[in-house]
Scaffold this motif. Sequence first.
Motif, PDB file in Angstrom:
ATOM      1  N   LEU A  97      63.212 -10.325  45.777  1.00  0.00           N
ATOM      2  CA  LEU A  97      63.474  -8.981  46.272  1.00  0.00           C
ATOM      3  C   LEU A  97      63.538  -9.028  47.787  1.00  0.00           C
ATOM      4  CD1 LEU A  97      63.766  -5.935  45.574  1.00  0.00           C
ATOM      5  CD2 LEU A  97      61.277  -5.749  45.914  1.00  0.00           C
ATOM      6  N   VAL A  98      64.680  -8.615  48.338  1.00  0.00           N
ATOM      7  CA  VAL A  98      64.848  -8.642  49.785  1.00  0.00           C
ATOM      8  C   VAL A  98      64.840  -7.246  50.394  1.00  0.00           C
ATOM      9  CG1 VAL A  98      66.104 -10.824  49.703  1.00  0.00           C
ATOM     10  CG2 VAL A  98      67.365  -8.661  49.559  1.00  0.00           C
ATOM     11  N   ALA A  99      65.000  -6.204  49.533  1.00  0.00           N
ATOM     12  CA  ALA A  99      64.927  -4.831  50.043  1.00  0.00           C
ATOM     13  C   ALA A  99      64.661  -3.900  48.879  1.00  0.00           C
ATOM     14  CB  ALA A  99      66.214  -4.446  50.753  1.00  0.00           C
ATOM     15  N   ALA A 100      63.959  -2.789  49.139  1.00  0.00           N
ATOM     16  CA  ALA A 100      63.654  -1.819  48.089  1.00  0.00           C
ATOM     17  C   ALA A 100      63.339  -0.477  48.712  1.00  0.00           C
ATOM     18  CB  ALA A 100      62.488  -2.300  47.231  1.00  0.00           C
ATOM     19  N   SER A 101      63.436   0.581  47.923  1.00  0.00           N
ATOM     20  CA  SER A 101      63.088   1.924  48.386  1.00  0.00           C
ATOM     21  C   SER A 101      61.624   1.939  48.789  1.00  0.00           C
ATOM     22  CB  SER A 101      63.345   2.950  47.285  1.00  0.00           C
ATOM     23  OG  SER A 101      64.685   2.885  46.835  1.00  0.00           O
ATOM     24  N   ASP A 102      61.331   2.701  49.862  1.00  0.00           N
ATOM     25  CA  ASP A 102      59.960   2.719  50.368  1.00  0.00           C
ATOM     26  C   ASP A 102      58.980   3.323  49.375  1.00  0.00           C
ATOM     27  OD1 ASP A 102      60.788   1.508  52.669  1.00  0.00           O
ATOM     28  OD2 ASP A 102      61.019   3.395  53.796  1.00  0.00           O
ATOM     29  N   ASP A 103      59.433   4.354  48.626  1.00  0.00           N
ATOM     30  CA  ASP A 103      58.510   5.052  47.733  1.00  0.00           C
ATOM     31  C   ASP A 103      58.556   4.512  46.307  1.00  0.00           C
ATOM     32  OD1 ASP A 103      61.042   5.866  47.274  1.00  0.00           O
ATOM     33  OD2 ASP A 103      60.656   8.040  47.452  1.00  0.00           O
ATOM     34  N   LEU A 104      59.165   3.328  46.111  1.00  0.00           N
ATOM     35  CA  LEU A 104      59.219   2.728  44.772  1.00  0.00           C
ATOM     36  C   LEU A 104      57.882   2.080  44.462  1.00  0.00           C
ATOM     37  CD1 LEU A 104      60.951   1.987  42.303  1.00  0.00           C
ATOM     38  CD2 LEU A 104      61.622  -0.102  43.514  1.00  0.00           C
ATOM     39  N   GLU A 105      57.256   2.474  43.350  1.00  0.00           N
ATOM     40  CA  GLU A 105      55.930   1.988  42.989  1.00  0.00           C
ATOM     41  C   GLU A 105      55.939   1.119  41.736  1.00  0.00           C
ATOM     42  OE1 GLU A 105      53.545   5.437  42.615  1.00  0.00           O
ATOM     43  OE2 GLU A 105      53.834   6.089  44.693  1.00  0.00           O
TER      44      GLU A 105
ATOM     45  N   GLY B 260      60.711  -7.170  38.723  1.00  0.00           N
ATOM     46  CA  GLY B 260      59.779  -6.054  38.679  1.00  0.00           C
ATOM     47  C   GLY B 260      59.068  -5.813  39.991  1.00  0.00           C
ATOM     48  N   ALA B 261      59.415  -6.607  41.043  1.00  0.00           N
ATOM     49  CA  ALA B 261      58.774  -6.444  42.350  1.00  0.00           C
ATOM     50  C   ALA B 261      59.226  -5.152  43.008  1.00  0.00           C
ATOM     51  CB  ALA B 261      59.115  -7.640  43.249  1.00  0.00           C
ATOM     52  N   VAL B 262      58.336  -4.565  43.792  1.00  0.00           N
ATOM     53  CA  VAL B 262      58.668  -3.322  44.475  1.00  0.00           C
ATOM     54  C   VAL B 262      58.557  -3.464  45.995  1.00  0.00           C
ATOM     55  CG1 VAL B 262      58.010  -1.895  42.529  1.00  0.00           C
ATOM     56  CG2 VAL B 262      56.271  -2.509  44.242  1.00  0.00           C
ATOM     57  N   ARG B 263      58.060  -4.619  46.492  1.00  0.00           N
ATOM     58  CA  ARG B 263      57.954  -4.857  47.917  1.00  0.00           C
ATOM     59  C   ARG B 263      58.678  -6.161  48.254  1.00  0.00           C
ATOM     60  NH1 ARG B 263      57.287  -0.476  47.892  1.00  0.00           N
ATOM     61  NH2 ARG B 263      55.472   0.807  48.411  1.00  0.00           N
ATOM     62  N   PRO B 264      59.550  -6.111  49.279  1.00  0.00           N
ATOM     63  CA  PRO B 264      60.299  -7.313  49.648  1.00  0.00           C
ATOM     64  C   PRO B 264      59.367  -8.446  50.035  1.00  0.00           C
ATOM     65  CG  PRO B 264      61.190  -5.360  50.723  1.00  0.00           C
ATOM     66  CD  PRO B 264      59.875  -4.957  50.137  1.00  0.00           C
TER      67      PRO B 264
ATOM     68  N   ARG C  17      66.229   7.896  45.089  1.00  0.00           N
ATOM     69  CA  ARG C  17      66.404   7.175  43.826  1.00  0.00           C
ATOM     70  C   ARG C  17      65.977   5.733  44.031  1.00  0.00           C
ATOM     71  NH1 ARG C  17      72.376   9.348  41.886  1.00  0.00           N
ATOM     72  NH2 ARG C  17      71.761  11.522  41.513  1.00  0.00           N
ATOM     73  N   PRO C  18      65.512   5.067  42.968  1.00  0.00           N
ATOM     74  CA  PRO C  18      65.052   3.679  43.110  1.00  0.00           C
ATOM     75  C   PRO C  18      66.215   2.738  43.393  1.00  0.00           C
ATOM     76  CG  PRO C  18      65.064   4.307  40.791  1.00  0.00           C
ATOM     77  CD  PRO C  18      65.347   5.555  41.587  1.00  0.00           C
ATOM     78  N   VAL C  19      66.039   1.880  44.408  1.00  0.00           N
ATOM     79  CA  VAL C  19      67.064   0.909  44.783  1.00  0.00           C
ATOM     80  C   VAL C  19      66.370  -0.415  45.060  1.00  0.00           C
ATOM     81  CG1 VAL C  19      68.881   0.287  46.416  1.00  0.00           C
ATOM     82  CG2 VAL C  19      68.538   2.688  45.803  1.00  0.00           C
TER      83      VAL C  19
ATOM     84  N   VAL D   6      58.546   6.549  41.131  1.00  0.00           N
ATOM     85  CA  VAL D   6      58.923   6.867  42.506  1.00  0.00           C
ATOM     86  C   VAL D   6      57.998   7.951  43.009  1.00  0.00           C
ATOM     87  CG1 VAL D   6      60.751   7.670  44.047  1.00  0.00           C
ATOM     88  CG2 VAL D   6      61.322   6.257  42.060  1.00  0.00           C
ATOM     89  N   ASP D   7      57.242   7.598  44.074  1.00  0.00           N
ATOM     90  CA  ASP D   7      56.331   8.563  44.682  1.00  0.00           C
ATOM     91  C   ASP D   7      55.408   9.188  43.636  1.00  0.00           C
ATOM     92  OD1 ASP D   7      55.176   9.897  46.769  1.00  0.00           O
ATOM     93  OD2 ASP D   7      56.674  11.528  46.800  1.00  0.00           O
TER      94      ASP D   7
END
Length: 477
Positions: A85-93, A101-105, A74-76, A147-148
């Motif tokens: 953004l300091v952390a996020a799910s790896d497969d969040l696009e 709205g950022a997906v990469r820390p 699930r998206p986190v 996600v993915d």
Amino acid sequence: MRRVFGSVRSRAALAATLVVAVALVAAGTAVLLALRSNLTGQAGSAADSGARKVATQLATGTAPDALDLDSDDRPVQVVDEDGRLVAASDDLEGITGTGTGAVRPEAAVTDDDHGGRGEDDDDAGDDDGGRGKVSDTTEYADGTATVDGDSADYRFAAVEVEDTAYGTLTVYAGAPLAAEQSAVSTALTSMLIGFPVLLVVVGGVTWLVTRRALRPVEGIRTEMAAITASQDLGRRVPEPDTHDEVARLARTTNETLAALEDSVDRQRRFVADASHELRSPIASLRTQLEVGAAHPELLDVDGAVEDTVRLQELAADLLLLARLDAGEQPGGGDVDLVALVREELSQRVGDRVPVAVTAPGPAHVAGSRGQLARVLGNLVDNAQRHARTAVDVTVGTDGRWVTLAVADDGGGVPEGERARVFERFVRLDDARSRDGGGAGLGLAIARDVAERHGGTLTVRTAPRGGALFELGLPRLQ
């Protein structure tokens, strides 16, 4: 179209269908809203659980880059107090509806970025384990996430973690709304398919039930149309073997037809009897006038006058009966029956036997003085026709009633004839043998006038053995 919806069963089916349609739409809307609220609540609970799981890791000192964010697919997101953004799910696009709205820390976060501790502070920090505080409140928002490679709608829960080594962090965790959307869509599709079918069933059943219920009414209408066309008042409408309004309608209709048939029969007999009664004096008068025209010395003037008077009286009687049959109501004037009796009897001349009056005091009634005087005259005339030596007229009061009694000492009225004597054009045999009597309308008129005044007229045996006619009228208070 107007003809189709002009029938009762069509209007009943349409009304029932509309009522059920409104009820179904209201119930369906309530069900959909309740279902959506319940499933959205479940998604929110799942999102809150995921967010607190991550927040707990942060509160126990786990670094953002060491968090386990991919266990639930699930998206986190973990966002610091500056919105980075300091952390996020790896497969969040991709993501919307969260703090960023950022997906990469961004670049790695250090203690120094948030006023971190030095080496001396590290030893002090070891005593409390660097534990943060997870907020008790949760904020919710709806958004989307990819996600993915799969995009979907999500319910996001935001939980703050205070007093961490990295300052205040906010954890955003999402739970998919696919189950809610699928359930609502399925329920809506079922309603869109089922509601029209149900409405058709309701309309059809109402049509059939109403048609069956109204079938006796159609039978009544058909029979009434046949009676109108044939003018046969002896026919009757069918009465259903039920105890509902339709059965009562049929019985009332038949009672009306019976009353109408009786009225028409009475009218026909009345016309026939009137024609018969008028024929005799008219023929007699014509004969006398023709004889007088041919032989003036043989003209019976007295007989012609007598026949003319008889015609005049008969015409007056027929006119009064016609007015009574037409529903003419008596006036509401105050009439002193004692004064009326004394005045009317004082004006009578040529009576065969004397008339004795007993009237102790005033007796007031409401009605028409002229019609009541006509009743008195008819009763006294009838008594004069049958009396041997005397006629007695008595006026009295008895509680709420005033009575006028006319008695004679003649042969009286046989008990079996006492109801018939008040019928129109009825003359008993002894009346015929005495002097021809009247036309047989006097007592009928007297009874009709009494009934119009709310009273009664009865006959029984007089103290002297003759007939006693007693008129009862409501006393005027």
